[in-house]
Each structure stands twice: as C-alpha cells, then as structure tokens.
Write a protein that holds these residues in place. Structure first.
Motif, short mmCIF file in Angstrom:
data_model
loop_
_atom_site.label_atom_id
_atom_site.label_comp_id
_atom_site.label_asym_id
_atom_site.label_seq_id
_atom_site.Cartn_x
_atom_site.Cartn_y
_atom_site.Cartn_z
N LEU A 287 -11.10 1.95 -7.64
CA LEU A 287 -10.06 1.79 -6.86
C LEU A 287 -9.94 0.32 -8.25
O LEU A 287 -8.98 0.35 -8.70
CB LEU A 287 -9.69 0.97 -5.47
CG LEU A 287 -10.08 2.09 -4.91
CD1 LEU A 287 -9.81 2.13 -3.46
CD2 LEU A 287 -8.52 3.36 -5.22
N GLU B 179 -6.30 -3.71 0.94
CA GLU B 179 -5.37 -3.46 1.53
C GLU B 179 -5.22 -1.63 1.88
O GLU B 179 -5.01 -1.12 2.85
CB GLU B 179 -3.68 -3.70 1.22
CG GLU B 179 -3.28 -5.25 1.91
CD GLU B 179 -3.42 -5.49 2.66
OE1 GLU B 179 -3.74 -4.11 3.47
OE2 GLU B 179 -3.37 -6.10 3.41
N HIS B 180 -5.65 -1.57 0.24
CA HIS B 180 -6.00 0.34 -0.11
C HIS B 180 -7.08 0.48 0.64
O HIS B 180 -7.45 1.87 1.25
CB HIS B 180 -5.58 0.83 -0.95
CG HIS B 180 -4.22 1.25 -1.24
ND1 HIS B 180 -3.67 0.44 -2.22
CD2 HIS B 180 -3.27 2.05 -1.46
CE1 HIS B 180 -2.61 0.36 -2.52
NE2 HIS B 180 -1.90 1.91 -2.12
N GLN C 85 -0.43 4.64 -6.58
CA GLN C 85 -1.13 3.67 -5.47
C GLN C 85 -1.50 5.28 -4.91
O GLN C 85 -3.18 5.22 -4.73
CB GLN C 85 -0.29 2.75 -4.42
CG GLN C 85 0.29 1.85 -4.99
CD GLN C 85 1.37 1.16 -4.20
OE1 GLN C 85 1.66 1.41 -2.87
NE2 GLN C 85 0.99 -0.40 -4.33
N ARG C 86 -0.72 6.72 -4.37
CA ARG C 86 -1.30 7.45 -3.95
C ARG C 86 -2.15 7.94 -5.15
O ARG C 86 -3.60 8.47 -4.60
CB ARG C 86 0.03 8.04 -3.60
CG ARG C 86 -0.82 9.62 -2.83
CD ARG C 86 -1.43 9.51 -1.78
NE ARG C 86 -1.48 10.84 -1.42
CZ ARG C 86 -2.24 11.85 0.00
NH1 ARG C 86 -1.04 11.00 1.24
NH2 ARG C 86 -2.63 12.65 0.36
N VAL D 108 -5.69 6.41 -5.18
CA VAL D 108 -6.42 6.54 -4.08
C VAL D 108 -6.82 7.87 -4.54
O VAL D 108 -8.03 8.61 -3.51
CB VAL D 108 -5.81 6.58 -2.46
CG1 VAL D 108 -6.71 7.09 -1.80
CG2 VAL D 108 -5.52 4.65 -2.68
N VAL E 2 0.40 -1.41 -0.05
CA VAL E 2 0.18 0.07 0.14
C VAL E 2 0.98 1.38 -0.37
O VAL E 2 1.95 1.36 0.69
CB VAL E 2 -1.29 -0.13 1.76
CG1 VAL E 2 -1.94 -1.10 0.96
CG2 VAL E 2 -0.54 0.20 2.51
N CYS E 3 0.40 2.42 -0.44
CA CYS E 3 1.19 4.02 -0.26
C CYS E 3 1.21 4.16 0.71
O CYS E 3 2.32 4.37 0.65
CB CYS E 3 -0.08 4.63 -0.72
SG CYS E 3 -1.07 5.49 -0.16
N HIS F 139 4.78 4.59 -5.05
CA HIS F 139 3.92 5.77 -3.99
C HIS F 139 3.07 6.83 -4.74
O HIS F 139 2.49 6.52 -4.10
CB HIS F 139 4.71 6.58 -2.60
CG HIS F 139 3.66 7.68 -1.41
ND1 HIS F 139 3.51 8.75 -2.19
CD2 HIS F 139 2.84 7.38 -1.47
CE1 HIS F 139 2.75 9.06 -1.92
NE2 HIS F 139 2.89 9.00 -0.63
N LEU G 25 -6.92 0.53 4.74
CA LEU G 25 -5.97 1.44 5.19
C LEU G 25 -6.54 2.82 5.19
O LEU G 25 -7.12 3.40 6.18
CB LEU G 25 -4.41 2.08 4.23
CG LEU G 25 -4.21 3.09 4.42
CD1 LEU G 25 -3.48 3.15 5.77
CD2 LEU G 25 -3.32 3.24 3.23
N GLU H 211 -3.81 -5.49 -3.73
CA GLU H 211 -3.53 -3.97 -3.47
C GLU H 211 -5.01 -3.11 -3.67
O GLU H 211 -4.72 -2.20 -2.24
CB GLU H 211 -2.81 -3.69 -4.72
CG GLU H 211 -1.51 -3.88 -4.63
CD GLU H 211 -0.54 -2.54 -6.03
OE1 GLU H 211 0.11 -2.26 -5.94
OE2 GLU H 211 -1.50 -3.40 -6.87
#
Length: 553
Positions: free
Chosen positions: A237, A251-252, A127-128, A131, A115-116, A124, A255, A248
C-alpha cells in the motif's frame, strides 16, 4: 407516503406512552439497539417487515432516526446505485444539524475518513484499486499454510484438556493471527489487539479508546514500512502507484483489519455452532455429502457475520420500497434480513450451500474485496479443528448459549465444547514469514495445451494475476487451485476420447500468463525459445491405456 421521522432525536415520550417500552422509541419507531435487537434480531426483522414492508424506519443509539433496508432487491439497488445512495457520511443530515455528537457510540463506524468505503467515483476507484492490487499480491496458498499452522497452534493450547471455549480460544484469535501476518506485523498480535478490534464496532463506551489503540498500532507499522519495505500488505500500500498518504494507508489497513477480523471471527463461530447443534448438518459434513466450504456458504446465508452495514446516505429525495427517502437520510444495508427475504427464499430450510446470491459480503462497487481470504480462514481453520478433534460435542445445552449483538453483527459470547484429550501436534519450525507470491523466473516456463479445461473448486484459493494488469484478461469466474492437489486432473477419464499429444501453442486466454507481457517497444521483441516438450508422464500414459481398454481397442 410521508417520512416517519417527525420527532426530534432523543425526545422523551409522554408518560403512559407505549414508547416507554425499551424496544420502542419516540414516534413509535423500533430501536435497532437494546434487548430485542440483541437477543432476537430475526424476530425484530420480521416485525419491521410486517409493519413497513421492504424498507423500515428505525432508531439508532441515542434514538437517531435511520432506515433499515430489508428486501433483497432493494438492498441490491442501494449498493449498486452510488449516484442515489452515497457512502460519504458527511451527507448525513443528523451530523450537519448536530443531532449526532462526535463522541457518539457509533462514531468509529460512521465518522468520515479518507478511505474508499467513504468515497464514490474516481476517488473510490483510486483507493479501492490500491487495496485490490495489494491484496492480489498475496500468496493465497501461502496464506493457507499460515492458517493451518495457526489453527494447529491454537488447538495445541487446549487439546490436552478435553474442554475449550471455541470462541475465545479459537474463533477470536485465528483471524487476527492471519491478518497480522499478512500486514507484516506478527509481533503486534496480542490479546489487547484482539479485544480492541472486536470492541470498536460494538457501540460501547470504550469503542473510541479501542479504535485509538488499533490506529496507534497501525501508525507504527506504516512508519516502519516507509523506512524499510517488506513483502507484506502494508508495504504494498505504501509503494502503490496511487501514492497514498500515510493517513490513507493507516486508515485502509484499519478498514481491512476490522472487516476481516470481525466478519471472520463471527463466521468461524457460526459454522462451528451449526456443526455442533445440527445433527443433519454434521452428518452431511462428516459423511462427505457436504464439504467445509459448502458448510461455510450455507452459514453465510443463515448466520451472516455482519447482519447489517452502516451506512448509505441519500444524495437526494427518492423513493425506495414504497418509502419516501429524504436527502441526507441514513440507510443500513440489511444483510441478514435480505438473506431471509421471502421473495427470494420462501423456504428457509432449503439447502443454499451452492448458492452465492447472498449479501454476506454486501454488493456493488463496495463489495468486500477480501472475501476470499475470509472464506479461506474459515475453510482451513474449521477443517483443521475438526481433523484434530473429530469428537467435539457441545459442552452446554443449546439454550444456554449467549449472544451479543449490535447494529452490525451478532456473535456468540462463548461456545463451550468437550472432547477426548489428545496430544499436541508438532508444528513445522519454519517461520513461513513470506506472504507474497514468488515471481516465476523468466526461463522457468513451458508451453502446453491441455486437452480440456477442468474447472477447479471455487472454495480453494487462487493465485491469479490482477485483472487490471497489462495484458491480462479479466476473469469473471476465477478457478482456484487446491493447495493439496498433486497436479492437473487427468483429462482422459474413462469414457472420454483420447486427446492428441500436446503441441506447442500459446496458453489459453483464460489462463494467467506465465511471464509478464513485454513493454511496448519500437524494436521487435526477441522470440523466446520454446523448450522441448516432455513425454507424457507415467500417470498420463496409464490413463491412456485405461481409456483404450474401456473403449474396446
């Protein structure tokens, strides 16, 4: 200065050693867990600051050594310099030498995941970006309608009784109701999910099992969205061009859920506590001298929902705040102590409600992307509660309030209140299930040029185009639009010069485009027909008449 971490984790001090004190561990280092850390974290921060300065050596669960960053500027440096302080927990020397076992109570927090928050650089950003893009698709005004309805639904459950616990019956449930709606899984909302989300960050013996339950719920959601898309965060996502794997995505979502839930539940409880225990705070709020969003901002300074964030890991040997940090050392971003750093806040009683320099949402490239949603949940939720029950009073003495703390947060166990019983409020039957912003039809637009731009209050949610979208201009200070506003603020206030009649000109660069920019094409794009401008509405004409009278002609 040499590193103070010269002892072995878990080593037992000799008999009669002062380290037998529950709050003092091997090497004479203070523990960031246990009675003192849970009951009086502010006092512990003061002791650490007096003994070590702006960066202090501390012990985590199992007496594992780490650094707690106390200074405001030092925390900003750590969060803004990933080249020195990485988010990749695999750099942790304690993990590499086996000092920290996989079943450590803090494992759900520090165990590396794809995850980011555990990535730096290009990974980063990919992935960021997924999101952030997905969260910007949320209809923030629609979310506020959800928050208001969920708040009133929760109040309906206890309004006729005259007593309630605002932690277990309101603050702990409202954020999860909203998160489940945004994710597209309202049917998964239940008491078990609420408690699992809160338990997994506490470093308890059941934290690992609670984490497994949350992951299983999100796994089922992602499987459904792979099979059938819907207008929700999970689908966005899954479908994002970043081509995230199922792991991924899961997990995001985990998060976002934990960060949004834990922080917002604590924030709501802290704001309500301030309203109930501080007469001046409540008088300013009820008298109109302070808005609920300003009360929330003040609370983010005084009682941030996360007291610290674990962690950062030193990429190499370096110096920070006069301390020698070794490669592989773990650091905690000290949010609460940074907010009370005497160098930036010498008077803790000063009004900070209009100042957003706090670190409640961390900083740098890993700053919380969902902070505006969290603020909206607290703003609307607290406002709805106080509107329904304006005579709320604390049901016990302030000294009887109990707290539970861990290295990341400190929250009220309960907040008993009493009030005059009131009837339930009838709620709208519409499900309000769509959380995505509705696309504007291509032909439903009109060009106008306002006389001047009137900034909207920042505390209201905005419907903004992603800053990275093609043709968009990055907004440095987005101006949200109040959901309750009937229309634009009149530009012709008394004393102002009358503005000329609107003309058909392109929208200002700071405004979000009403239609998407056309894709590049070798052929010239067709010219859109500009609708005939309407005559100024009656309120505008009235204001013009008032201005002429005020100006004497």
């Amino acid at each position: 200065m040499t590193t103070p971490f010269h002892h072995e984790p878990g080593a037992v001090p000799p008999p009669q050693c002062p380290a037998h004190n529950l709050d003092i561990g091997p090497g004479g280092l203070r523990r960031l867990y246990g009675p003192e850390a849970e009951n009086d974290p502010a006092g512990l921060y003061d002791k650490l600051r007096a003994e070590h300065g702006s960066v202090a050596p501390i012990l985590l669960h199992g007496d594992v050594p780490a650094w707690l960053v106390l200074g405001h500027s030092e925390n900003l440096h750590v969060t803004r310099t990933p080249s020195q302080f990485s988010r990749d927990s695999r750099r942790w020397r304690a993990l590499q030498d086996g000092s920290v076992a996989p079943d450590h109570p803090l494992a759900p927090i520090f165990t590396w995941q794809p995850v980011c928050v555990f990535a730096d650089g290009a990974k980063h950003e990919r992935q960021r970006g997924a999101v952030t893009d997905s969260m910007e698709r949320i209809d923030t005004r629609g979310v506020r309608r959800h928050i208001n309805r969920f708040s009133n639904r929760l109040v309906n459950d206890f309004c006729e009784k005259g007593t309630a616990d605002l932690v277990s019956q309101f603050a702990e449930h409202l954020p999860m109701m909203v998160v489940c709606a945004i994710f597209g899984m309202p049917e998964e909302y239940d008491e078990r999910l609420v408690q699992a989300a809160r338990d997994m960050t506490r470093g308890t013996e059941t934290a690992v099992a609670s984490n497994a339950h949350v992951v299983s719920v999100l796994t089922r959601l992602v499987e459904r969205r792979r099979a059938e898309s819907a207008p929700d965060l999970a689908s966005w996502l899954v479908e994002h061009p970043a081509t995230m794997t199922d792991t991924e995505v899961i997990e995001h979502l985990r998060l976002v859920m934990i960060a949004a839930y834990e922080s917002t539940a604590n924030l709501i409880a802290n704001v309500l506590r301030m309203v109930l225990i501080d007469p001046r705070f409540r008088a300013r709020l009820s008298g109109g001298h302070m808005t609920v969003p300003e009360a929330v901002e003040q609370t983010l300074w005084d009682e941030p929902p996360f007291t610290a964030v674990f962690g950062r890991w030193a990429v190499g040997d370096t110096e920070l705040g006069g301390q020698q940090i070794k490669a592989g050392d773990a650091l905690l971003v000290g949010i609460a102590p940074a907010n009370t750093d005497p160098t930036i806040r010498p008077d803790l009683a000063a009004d900070m409600s209009g100042n957003r320099a706090h670190l409640a949402f961390s900083g740098g490239p890993h700053e919380c992307p969902g902070q505006d949603i969290g603020r909206a949940i607290a703003d609307v939720g607290v406002d709805a509660l106080l509107m329904r029950l304006p005579d709320l009073e604390l049901g016990v003495g302030e000294s009887e309030l109990r707290w539970v703390g861990n290295i990341m947060s400190r929250h009220l166990v309960e907040l008993p209140v009493k009030f005059a019983p009131s009837p339930q409020q009838k709620l709208d039957a519409d499900p309000l299930s769509v959380m995505a912003r509705a696309a504007r039809p291509a032909d439903a637009w009109e060009i106008s040029s306002p006389a001047r731009q009137v900034p909207e209050p920042r505390h209201e949610a905005a419907v903004a185009q992603p800053a990275h979208a093609p043709g968009a201009t990055p907004a440095h200070a987005p101006g949200p639009t109040p959901a309750h506003a009937p229309g634009p603020t009149p530009a012709h206030a008394p004393g102002a010069t009358p503005a000329p009649a609107p003309v058909a000109t392109p929208a200002p660069a700071s405004a979000a485009p009403l239609v998407p920019d056309p894709a590049p094409s070798p052929e010239p794009a067709p010219v859109a027909a500009i609708p005939q401008q309407r005559r100024p509405a009656a309120p505008a004409r009235l204001w013009q008449a008032v201005v002429r009278w005020w100006s004497g002609y």
